[in-house]
Design a protein around this motif. Structure first.
Motif, PDB file in Angstrom:
ATOM      1  N   GLU A  60     -52.481   3.717 -47.235  1.00  0.00           N
ATOM      2  CA  GLU A  60     -53.134   4.159 -45.988  1.00  0.00           C
ATOM      3  C   GLU A  60     -52.202   4.066 -44.782  1.00  0.00           C
ATOM      4  O   GLU A  60     -52.368   4.779 -43.797  1.00  0.00           O
ATOM      5  N   ASN A  61     -51.215   3.186 -44.830  1.00  0.00           N
ATOM      6  CA  ASN A  61     -50.260   3.058 -43.731  1.00  0.00           C
ATOM      7  C   ASN A  61     -49.415   4.319 -43.541  1.00  0.00           C
ATOM      8  O   ASN A  61     -48.737   4.468 -42.522  1.00  0.00           O
ATOM      9  N   ASN A  62     -49.473   5.222 -44.515  1.00  0.00           N
ATOM     10  CA  ASN A  62     -48.731   6.477 -44.413  1.00  0.00           C
ATOM     11  C   ASN A  62     -49.507   7.550 -43.646  1.00  0.00           C
ATOM     12  O   ASN A  62     -49.011   8.652 -43.471  1.00  0.00           O
ATOM     13  N   ARG A  63     -50.694   7.227 -43.194  1.00  0.00           N
ATOM     14  CA  ARG A  63     -51.554   8.195 -42.519  1.00  0.00           C
ATOM     15  C   ARG A  63     -50.902   8.812 -41.287  1.00  0.00           C
ATOM     16  O   ARG A  63     -51.136   9.969 -40.963  1.00  0.00           O
ATOM     17  N   ASP A  64     -50.069   8.077 -40.590  1.00  0.00           N
ATOM     18  CA  ASP A  64     -49.478   8.589 -39.352  1.00  0.00           C
ATOM     19  C   ASP A  64     -48.150   9.318 -39.563  1.00  0.00           C
ATOM     20  O   ASP A  64     -47.512   9.743 -38.594  1.00  0.00           O
ATOM     21  N   LEU A  65     -47.731   9.518 -40.802  1.00  0.00           N
ATOM     22  CA  LEU A  65     -46.502  10.261 -41.061  1.00  0.00           C
ATOM     23  C   LEU A  65     -46.720  11.746 -40.776  1.00  0.00           C
ATOM     24  O   LEU A  65     -47.759  12.305 -41.123  1.00  0.00           O
ATOM     25  N   THR A  66     -45.739  12.374 -40.160  1.00  0.00           N
ATOM     26  CA  THR A  66     -45.804  13.812 -39.895  1.00  0.00           C
ATOM     27  C   THR A  66     -44.568  14.477 -40.472  1.00  0.00           C
ATOM     28  O   THR A  66     -43.515  13.851 -40.606  1.00  0.00           O
ATOM     29  N   VAL A  81     -50.648   9.386 -48.362  1.00  0.00           N
ATOM     30  CA  VAL A  81     -51.742   8.606 -47.771  1.00  0.00           C
ATOM     31  C   VAL A  81     -52.544   7.939 -48.889  1.00  0.00           C
ATOM     32  O   VAL A  81     -53.028   6.820 -48.732  1.00  0.00           O
ATOM     33  N   GLU A 141     -49.165  14.195 -47.117  1.00  0.00           N
ATOM     34  CA  GLU A 141     -50.625  14.053 -47.269  1.00  0.00           C
ATOM     35  C   GLU A 141     -50.953  13.246 -48.519  1.00  0.00           C
ATOM     36  O   GLU A 141     -51.839  12.391 -48.507  1.00  0.00           O
ATOM     37  N   LYS A 160     -40.626  -4.185 -39.210  1.00  0.00           N
ATOM     38  CA  LYS A 160     -40.299  -2.940 -38.503  1.00  0.00           C
ATOM     39  C   LYS A 160     -39.054  -3.047 -37.685  1.00  0.00           C
ATOM     40  O   LYS A 160     -38.603  -3.997 -37.231  1.00  0.00           O
ATOM     41  N   SER A 174     -40.783  13.207 -40.054  1.00  0.00           N
ATOM     42  CA  SER A 174     -40.103  12.856 -41.301  1.00  0.00           C
ATOM     43  C   SER A 174     -38.917  13.757 -41.610  1.00  0.00           C
ATOM     44  O   SER A 174     -38.145  13.462 -42.520  1.00  0.00           O
TER      45      SER A 174
END
Length: 160
Positions: free
Chosen positions: A31-37, A27, A24, A160, A41
């Motif tokens: 902001e590109n880290n917003r979709d990390l779970t 982020v 959290e 990627k 991870s």
């Protein structure tokens, strides 16, 4: 900005239990880290946990409803080195403090923990990279003793 109760902050090495809160916070780093779970991870965290040369340091607010919250962090990697008489290099990255907790000395203490760990591992230097646009952060790093003019870092993004 409201002053925080420093007695409610733990300064320590982060663990697997801190992973959701750490993600959290990331982020705010990008902001590109917003979709990390945490679930997605976990394989990476398990690899990190097996390597004693990788450490995540953090300031954790223990007074937050819902459980402890990572509010400042950095990670380090100790890299063996053949030069400098075999003394290692410490690479320090992903420094971020929650916007509600900034300017209260948390990042300073977290980075100082990382530096002390580097000294304990006989490192001869700590390398820290920072986005060129983060000039306020650069002043902070310089106040900690980092020299932004000693070397130049280059970054090659592989996609990627």
């Amino acid at each position: 900005m409201e002053k925080i109760d420093i007695s409610k902050i733990e300064f320590r090495r982060l663990t697997e239990k801190d992973l959701p809160s750490l993600l959290e916070l990331y982020v705010q780093l990008d902001e590109n880290n917003r979709d990390l779970t945490a679930e997605g991870s976990m394989p990476v965290w398990e690899t990190i946990a097996k390597n004693p040369d990788i450490k995540y340091f953090g300031a954790v607010d223990t007074s937050v409803a819902g459980g402890p919250k990572v509010v400042s962090t950095c990670f380090t990697l100790i890299i063996p080195n053949l030069t400098a008489h075999g003394r290692s290099i410490c690479f320090l990255e992903n420094v971020v403090t929650d916007s509600a907790y900034r300017k209260q000395g948390l990042a300073r203490k977290v980075i100082e923990m990382a530096i002390e760990d580097a000294k304990a591992h006989n490192c001869y230097k700590v390398i820290l990279q920072s986005n060129c646009k983060r000039t306020e952060a650069h002043k902070f790093y310089e106040n900690l003793g980092f020299d932004g003019n000693l070397k130049k870092a280059f970054d090659l993004r592989l996609g990627k």
